[in-house]
Design an enzyme around this catalytic site. Sequence first.
Site, mmCIF file in Angstrom:
data_model
loop_
_atom_site.group_PDB
_atom_site.id
_atom_site.type_symbol
_atom_site.label_atom_id
_atom_site.label_comp_id
_atom_site.label_asym_id
_atom_site.label_seq_id
_atom_site.Cartn_x
_atom_site.Cartn_y
_atom_site.Cartn_z
ATOM 1 N N CYS A 1 -0.721 32.776 11.853
ATOM 2 C CA CYS A 1 -0.459 33.396 12.760
ATOM 3 C C CYS A 1 -0.170 32.463 13.937
ATOM 4 C CB CYS A 1 -1.868 34.174 13.357
ATOM 5 S SG CYS A 1 -3.340 33.148 13.087
ATOM 6 N N GLU B 1 0.895 -1.249 -0.188
ATOM 7 C CA GLU B 1 -0.029 0.004 0.096
ATOM 8 C C GLU B 1 0.962 1.284 0.020
ATOM 9 O OE1 GLU B 1 -2.109 -0.509 3.665
ATOM 10 O OE2 GLU B 1 -3.225 -2.032 2.965
HETATM 11 N N1 LLP Z 1 -1.343 1.712 4.630
HETATM 12 C C1 LLP Z 1 -1.764 2.502 5.762
HETATM 13 C C2 LLP Z 1 -2.815 1.500 6.492
HETATM 14 C C3 LLP Z 1 -1.564 3.590 6.141
HETATM 15 O O1 LLP Z 1 -1.877 3.821 7.348
HETATM 16 C C4 LLP Z 1 -0.573 4.493 5.535
HETATM 17 C C5 LLP Z 1 -0.074 5.815 6.028
HETATM 18 C C6 LLP Z 1 -0.347 3.852 4.179
HETATM 19 C C7 LLP Z 1 -0.563 2.739 3.794
HETATM 20 C C8 LLP Z 1 0.684 4.799 3.293
HETATM 21 O O2 LLP Z 1 1.876 5.052 3.830
HETATM 22 P P1 LLP Z 1 3.068 5.500 2.765
HETATM 23 O O3 LLP Z 1 3.665 4.591 1.962
HETATM 24 O O4 LLP Z 1 2.650 6.859 2.207
HETATM 25 O O5 LLP Z 1 4.170 6.035 3.995
HETATM 26 N N2 LLP Z 1 0.911 12.553 7.194
HETATM 27 C C9 LLP Z 1 2.079 11.863 7.310
HETATM 28 C C10 LLP Z 1 1.972 10.217 6.825
HETATM 29 C C11 LLP Z 1 0.946 9.647 7.396
HETATM 30 C C12 LLP Z 1 0.732 8.218 7.003
HETATM 31 C C13 LLP Z 1 -0.594 7.801 7.370
HETATM 32 N N3 LLP Z 1 -0.623 6.183 6.868
HETATM 33 C C14 LLP Z 1 3.344 12.520 6.646
HETATM 34 O O6 LLP Z 1 3.157 13.527 6.212
HETATM 35 O O7 LLP Z 1 4.464 11.989 6.694
#
Ligand code: LLP
Length: 413
Positions: free
Chosen positions: A342, A272
């Site tokens: 702000c 994912e």
């Molecule tokens: N699968 C699940 C169950 C997840 O919770 C997430 C991300 C992904 C896949 C995808 O993860 P990735 O490959 O993008 O790392 N807002 C944060 C990241 C939060 C990720 C939440 N879950 C940031 O800006 O670093």
Amino acid sequence: MAPPAPSITSDAITGRLSEIAAAVGTPCYVYDADAIRAAYATLDDAFGGYPHAIHYALKANSALAVVRLLHSLGSHADANSLGEVDVALRCGFRPEQIVFTGVGKSAAEIDRAVALGLLAINVESSGELDRIDQRAVAQGTVARVALRVNPDIDARSHPHISTGLRSNKFGVPIDEAPALFREMASRRGLTPIGAHVHIGSQITTLDPLTRAAEAVVALAQQLRAGGMALQHLDMGGGLGISYDGGPVVDPAEYVRALVDATRGSGLKVAIEPGRVLVGPAGVLLTRVVDVKQFPGAKRFVVVDAGMTELMRPALYNAYHRIEPVAPRAGESVVVDIVGPICESTDAYARDRRLPPVEVGDLIRVRDVGAYGAAMGHTYLRRPLSPEVMTEQGQWRVIRRRQTLDELLSLESE
Ligand code: LLP
């Protein structure tokens, strides 16, 4: 470890950035479709024929044009809310290509996920197992489910985006999994088809990811020994990218490690990924609106984008490379690059060397294709910023700037 992939964004579309900013205004996000294609191909090719599915994690960037592009490349989808499920369907994904995760699924979400017949609803607790079963039975159907296990593995990422420790709210303790799988198999409304693990995001070492994969493979083998055959192992997302130009895990090496861990079981691997597919493909364009020097202290470069357009620095103290689109000659100076909001946490960079800049100069913030616009918001009544996609030298607006009237249109006085 491998050297970071060159940030394709920086090279392929640099020449167009001033033109785009002049046309759509700043702040604006620019995504390079060719970079997304290349990142997808790297992951897909690395499976080398091993049975797999890449479920793009829509949470990273669910702009319709981005999701459609991923669909056209053969991706499947990972959704975290009904909104994301609907975006995936609208962009062409079939229900049996969508996995649905979420640590607190509402009754409405469960109802619809069951009715749609998604590939898998990833079950987060024994209570949720009950609720999905009840809704499936009430609908006279059987829901495909996977169990999200929490392997108690430290992703060694930022604590705010680590999910695989017992102290995190996600999944069920892995030692409770065999009993819960038996429970799922005994329910009229459920068919257990997989195990799911996701230990965090922006993970920059291979070891925790490999250990999590090995843990679910061992679980699947234990289940098989007990007579229960799964169909897939969903290894989640989490692979990090290089925000600072330093070395990170090579995506192909990551895929090969997952395949190596799984091969013996013969099970299909699902992943994912979000960030690694779209993160490096995006830049945020912003203009300098003020420059000020506190005597004997800080020099601030104030730009017109802030935590409303990119939350990551304020939320995780995240590092993003920031540079003028057309650097001026002269000595670089140490500055804080701050937004107009702000809040003191509204700073993109502190004590950062930047070539000299003047009011009106165009600045780009790199690697914002993931969790940039997706986490954008309208604090201070700032309308959402436009998004542009470039492809083979052409560009088009994929989301125009929100107007204030649109922002206020839900309200009455
Ligand atoms: N699968 C699940 C169950 C997840 O919770 C997430 C991300 C992904 C896949 C995808 O993860 P990735 O490959 O993008 O790392 N807002 C944060 C990241 C939060 C990720 C939440 N879950 C940031 O800006 O670093």
